[in-house]
Enzyme design. Structure first.
Site, short mmCIF file in Angstrom:
data_model
loop_
_atom_site.label_atom_id
_atom_site.label_comp_id
_atom_site.label_asym_id
_atom_site.label_seq_id
_atom_site.Cartn_x
_atom_site.Cartn_y
_atom_site.Cartn_z
N ASP A 24 -98.99 33.76 -10.76
CA ASP A 24 -98.82 32.48 -9.79
C ASP A 24 -99.62 32.75 -8.42
O ASP A 24 -100.36 31.88 -8.40
CB ASP A 24 -97.46 32.14 -9.38
CG ASP A 24 -96.65 33.45 -8.96
OD1 ASP A 24 -97.10 34.41 -8.82
OD2 ASP A 24 -95.18 33.33 -8.64
N LYS A 47 -104.56 34.45 -2.25
CA LYS A 47 -104.74 34.57 -0.49
C LYS A 47 -105.61 35.74 -0.33
O LYS A 47 -104.85 36.84 -0.02
CB LYS A 47 -103.34 34.67 0.13
CG LYS A 47 -102.31 33.59 -0.39
CD LYS A 47 -101.30 33.75 0.47
CE LYS A 47 -99.81 33.27 0.07
NZ LYS A 47 -98.66 33.76 0.62
N PHE A 52 -97.15 30.55 3.82
CA PHE A 52 -96.06 30.53 2.45
C PHE A 52 -96.03 29.10 1.84
O PHE A 52 -95.95 28.22 2.37
CB PHE A 52 -95.05 31.11 3.18
CG PHE A 52 -94.17 31.43 1.96
CD1 PHE A 52 -94.17 32.88 1.51
CD2 PHE A 52 -93.27 30.68 1.26
CE1 PHE A 52 -93.32 33.43 0.54
CE2 PHE A 52 -92.45 31.30 0.12
CZ PHE A 52 -92.67 32.67 -0.04
N ARG A 64 -88.93 25.80 -7.21
CA ARG A 64 -90.02 26.04 -8.27
C ARG A 64 -90.23 24.97 -8.92
O ARG A 64 -91.37 24.77 -9.58
CB ARG A 64 -89.44 27.26 -9.43
CG ARG A 64 -89.21 28.60 -8.68
CD ARG A 64 -88.80 29.36 -9.87
NE ARG A 64 -88.29 30.60 -9.57
CZ ARG A 64 -88.98 31.68 -9.24
NH1 ARG A 64 -90.32 31.59 -9.01
NH2 ARG A 64 -88.56 32.98 -8.87
N LYS A 109 -91.25 35.02 -12.35
CA LYS A 109 -90.84 33.97 -13.17
C LYS A 109 -91.83 32.68 -12.68
O LYS A 109 -92.00 31.61 -13.39
CB LYS A 109 -89.38 33.42 -12.69
CG LYS A 109 -88.22 34.20 -13.02
CD LYS A 109 -87.12 33.86 -12.40
CE LYS A 109 -86.11 34.92 -12.05
NZ LYS A 109 -84.93 34.33 -11.14
N ASP A 132 -91.58 29.89 -5.39
CA ASP A 132 -90.09 29.70 -4.91
C ASP A 132 -90.26 30.21 -3.31
O ASP A 132 -91.01 31.13 -3.00
CB ASP A 132 -89.07 30.44 -5.77
CG ASP A 132 -89.24 31.87 -5.70
OD1 ASP A 132 -90.17 32.36 -5.67
OD2 ASP A 132 -88.17 32.68 -5.41
N ASP A 168 -101.09 37.74 -3.31
CA ASP A 168 -101.13 38.13 -1.88
C ASP A 168 -101.63 39.29 -1.37
O ASP A 168 -102.66 39.47 -1.18
CB ASP A 168 -99.53 37.82 -1.55
CG ASP A 168 -99.17 37.83 -0.06
OD1 ASP A 168 -99.62 36.56 0.40
OD2 ASP A 168 -98.51 38.36 0.39
P1 IMP Z 1 -98.48 40.60 -3.95
O1 IMP Z 1 -97.89 41.76 -4.40
O2 IMP Z 1 -98.09 40.64 -2.50
O3 IMP Z 1 -99.86 40.36 -4.18
O4 IMP Z 1 -97.34 39.44 -4.32
C1 IMP Z 1 -97.27 38.68 -5.12
C2 IMP Z 1 -96.06 37.99 -5.48
O5 IMP Z 1 -95.36 37.62 -4.37
C3 IMP Z 1 -96.32 36.60 -6.18
O6 IMP Z 1 -96.24 36.96 -7.74
C4 IMP Z 1 -95.16 35.65 -5.73
O7 IMP Z 1 -93.94 36.03 -6.68
C5 IMP Z 1 -94.73 36.37 -4.13
N1 IMP Z 1 -95.59 35.42 -3.36
C6 IMP Z 1 -96.65 35.73 -2.57
N2 IMP Z 1 -97.07 34.75 -1.68
C7 IMP Z 1 -96.09 33.69 -2.01
C8 IMP Z 1 -95.83 32.40 -1.41
O8 IMP Z 1 -96.82 32.03 -0.55
N3 IMP Z 1 -95.19 31.62 -2.01
C9 IMP Z 1 -94.17 32.15 -3.05
N4 IMP Z 1 -94.24 33.37 -3.68
C10 IMP Z 1 -95.23 34.02 -3.07
MG MG Z 2 -94.93 36.55 -8.96
#
Ligand code: IMP
Ligand code: MG
Length: 176
Positions: free
Chosen positions: A101, A132, A153, A166, A44, A160, A104
């Site tokens: 969005d 990141k 974070f 959000r 979302k 969120d 990470d």
């Molecule tokens: P990844 O699969 O670890 O790259 O995670 C990506 C998803 O984790 C993003 O689409 C977000 O929904 C969530 N996410 C990662 N870091 C943050 C943050 O700092 N704040 C909020 N959501 C995050």
């Molecule tokens: Mg996401």
């Protein structure tokens, strides 16, 4: 009784967001000229970024949505990615811009990217509002990055923490 407070400090202002999203839209408009384009919003969190971004793209662009499993109420990824909502449009021979969005660990985007390729898209690019890079667990590079940030974070502009914050218009660092 004293409740634990979540401190929120501004990281990226509304004006900085608007300026950067405009730049990204102009670049994407150049790069996708002549393509049959779909913007695929990752639900979302990317809804806010995506609706701003597509309005800065000066091409015909179809809109679709995908949802993958998220962190739940955790601050850290489980590492397991499942598709909760499939896109509706036919991706065959299309140029798909995945709009996310934040990247990470890179796990979610790696899976979404693979999945869209498997649906027959002829071109798959990724635009992420935030990145990141120091938090990567798998190698994944977005084609368009709004802002690169340290592994902290953040909330706001769609992002969120346990479904809260959000609607905060700017990006803030959340710490306890
Ligand atoms: P990844 O699969 O670890 O790259 O995670 C990506 C998803 O984790 C993003 O689409 C977000 O929904 C969530 N996410 C990662 N870091 C943050 C943050 O700092 N704040 C909020 N959501 C995050
Ligand atoms: Mg996401």
């Amino acid at each position: 009784m004293i409740l634990a407070q979540m401190a929120q400090t501004t990281l990226i202002t509304r004006a900085q967001i608007d300026e950067r999203v405009g730049e990204m839209g102009r670049q994407i408009s150049t790069d996708f000229a002549g393509d049959d384009m779909i913007a695929l919003c990752v639900l979302k969190g990317a809804v806010f970024f995506c609706t701003d971004l597509v309005r800065q793209i000066s091409l015909d662009v179809a809109l679709d949505f995908i949802q993958v499993s998220s962190y739940g109420n955790q601050k850290y990824s489980s590492g397991v990615v499942t598709i909760l909502k499939e896109p509706q449009l036919d991706m065959r021979e299309k140029a798909v811009l995945i709009v996310e969005d934040i990247i990470d660990s890179g796990l979610s985007m790696r899976e979404v990217h693979r999945y869209i390729e498997s649906r027959g898209a002829k071109k798959v690019k990724t635009a992420t509002f935030l990145d990141k890079p120091k938090a990567r667990k798998v190698d994944f590079r977005a084609d368009y990055v709004g802002f690169s940030i340290d592994p902290q974070f953040v909330i706001g502009y769609g992002l969120d923490f346990a479904e809260k914050y959000r609607n905060v218009p700017e990006v803030q660092v959340l710490s306890d």
